[in-house]
Motif scaffolding. Structure first.
Motif, PDB file in Angstrom:
ATOM      1  N   UNK A 104       0.835  -1.197   0.000  1.00 21.24           N
ATOM      2  CA  UNK A 104       0.000   0.000   0.000  1.00 21.24           C
ATOM      3  C   UNK A 104       0.865   1.241   0.000  1.00 21.24           C
ATOM      4  N   UNK A 105       0.220   2.390  -0.145  1.00 26.54           N
ATOM      5  CA  UNK A 105       0.907   3.680  -0.141  1.00 26.54           C
ATOM      6  C   UNK A 105       0.132   4.640   0.749  1.00 26.54           C
ATOM      7  N   UNK A 112       1.928  -6.534   3.765  1.00 28.30           N
ATOM      8  CA  UNK A 112       3.300  -7.001   3.928  1.00 28.30           C
ATOM      9  C   UNK A 112       4.280  -5.834   3.861  1.00 28.30           C
ATOM     10  N   UNK A 113       3.945  -4.824   3.044  1.00 26.81           N
ATOM     11  CA  UNK A 113       4.859  -3.698   2.839  1.00 26.81           C
ATOM     12  C   UNK A 113       4.079  -2.447   2.494  1.00 26.81           C
ATOM     13  N   UNK A 114       4.626  -1.305   2.869  1.00 27.36           N
ATOM     14  CA  UNK A 114       3.952  -0.035   2.602  1.00 27.36           C
ATOM     15  C   UNK A 114       4.978   1.050   2.337  1.00 27.36           C
ATOM     16  N   UNK A 115       4.642   1.957   1.436  1.00 25.78           N
ATOM     17  CA  UNK A 115       5.414   3.186   1.248  1.00 25.78           C
ATOM     18  C   UNK A 115       4.753   4.291   2.048  1.00 25.78           C
ATOM     19  N   UNK A 116       5.571   5.062   2.757  1.00 28.50           N
ATOM     20  CA  UNK A 116       5.073   6.219   3.498  1.00 28.50           C
ATOM     21  C   UNK A 116       5.642   7.472   2.857  1.00 28.50           C
ATOM     22  N   UNK A 117       4.757   8.273   2.251  1.00 26.72           N
ATOM     23  CA  UNK A 117       5.174   9.469   1.526  1.00 26.72           C
ATOM     24  C   UNK A 117       4.385  10.685   2.001  1.00 26.72           C
ATOM     25  N   UNK A 168       6.239  11.328   9.560  1.00 24.90           N
ATOM     26  CA  UNK A 168       6.861  10.042   9.261  1.00 24.90           C
ATOM     27  C   UNK A 168       6.860   9.090  10.452  1.00 24.90           C
ATOM     28  N   UNK A 169       7.246   9.616  11.594  1.00 27.43           N
ATOM     29  CA  UNK A 169       7.391   8.738  12.763  1.00 27.43           C
ATOM     30  C   UNK A 169       6.063   8.093  13.155  1.00 27.43           C
TER      31      UNK A 169
END
Length: 315
Positions: free
Chosen positions: A5-6, A66-71, A77-78
């Protein structure tokens, strides 16, 4: 197949969603959803990439990714990263890793405790021209590296309001220069100021980086009407010129000029594919939390130097 996900689908997050959707078409991942506080934007991007929009990232975190982008903006961010990490999700957080050293360490500690992959989006490490340059440096083609200078300038980015240009853009070349020298930055001296940015943050800076036996220089601003992204490496046996945008590398010595044969490829796709590989195979990313923390430390020390007008040591 990894469920991904994003979070945050502004300019950079949009492209992360685009690359994940391309990988989904290739059967490599499943793009479960995108989240943004601007729900209309989330719906627009979700429609384009055939996924589900979320107005709140906490809802996406409950989807067992399982995985994510944080933008999202750096100051968030934290909180966002830790939310996903505690849900057992591996995280690719856009650079810089966080807005403060304390928050960066909190993200790193959380990832270590849960045992998930943490990667920081220092995209220029995945630029084919930089990868080729590193290869030639390691082969000794340039001899001993003496200085590395970078120019990263372009038009004002009014959308960036929570940090200035040193933390937003300067970290790119701080990270790359440290990577090419193969050692951490020891000292930093910077001059910076604000000319036009409406948020009052610094919009131009000149940063000098000290290494054990060499120097780096980063020139960056939001004042130049056109984008320039270049890198020059001076060694005892030659000089190399990189254009980040064109993905070219030229090397000169006293006898010849060479232009490297480079297979041009989107750095972001390289970055995301590396992230996916690290998650799948439990590998340590080349731009891990420690690399992200170092770049942030140097950037913050550069701000301190610009404020106090003196050379500052980096831990």
């Amino acid at each position: 197949m990894l469920r991904v996900g994003v979070v945050g689908v502004g300019n950079m997050g949009y492209h992360h969603a685009r690359v994940y959707s391309e990988l989904a078409r290739d059967g490599k991942v499943e793009l479960v959803g995108v989240a943004d506080a601007n729900f209309e934007r989330a719906k627009e991007v979700a429609k384009k990439f055939n996924t589900i929009p979320y107005a709140n990232y906490k809802e996406l975190a409950r989807e067992r990714l399982d995985a994510v982008t944080i933008a999202v903006p750096t100051s968030f961010h934290k909180d966002v990263a830790v939310e996903f990490i505690e849900a057992g999700t591996s995280v690719l957080v856009e650079k810089p890793i966080a807005d403060t050293i304390e928050n960066a360490k909190a993200i790193i500690t959380a990832a270590e405790e849960v045992g998930v992959t943490l990667m920081v989006g220092h995209i220029e490490r995945f630029n084919p021209a930089v990868l080729k340059l590193k290869e030639k440096i390691d082969e000794g083609l340039l001899g001993k590296i003496v200085t590395i200078s970078a120019k990263r300038v372009g038009p004002m980015a009014a959308r960036i309001r929570d940090v200035g240009i040193i933390i937003d853009l300067g970290v790119h070349d701080i990270d790359v220069i440290s990577y090419l020298f193969g050692e951490p930055v020891r000292t930093v001296y910077a001059r910076a100021g604000n000319v036009v940015h409406p948020a009052g943050v610094e919009d131009h800076a000149l940063i000098t980086l000290g290494f054990d036996d060499g120097s780096g220089i980063v020139e960056t601003n939001w004042l130049t009407p056109h984008k320039t992204r270049t890198l020059t490496v001076v060694g005892t046996a030659g000089i190399a010129y990189v254009d980040y945008i064109d993905q070219t590398l030229k090397i000169y010595n006293h006898e010849w000029i060479r232009e490297a044969k480079i297979e041009k490829r989107e750095p972001l796709r390289n970055e995301i594919e590396h992230f996916i590989e690290c998650v799948e195979h439990k590998k340590e990313p080349i731009t891990d939390g420690k690399a992200g923390l170092h770049a942030l430390k140097v950037a913050i020390k550069a701000l301190e130097s610009a404020k106090n007008g003196r050379v500052v040591e980096v831990e």
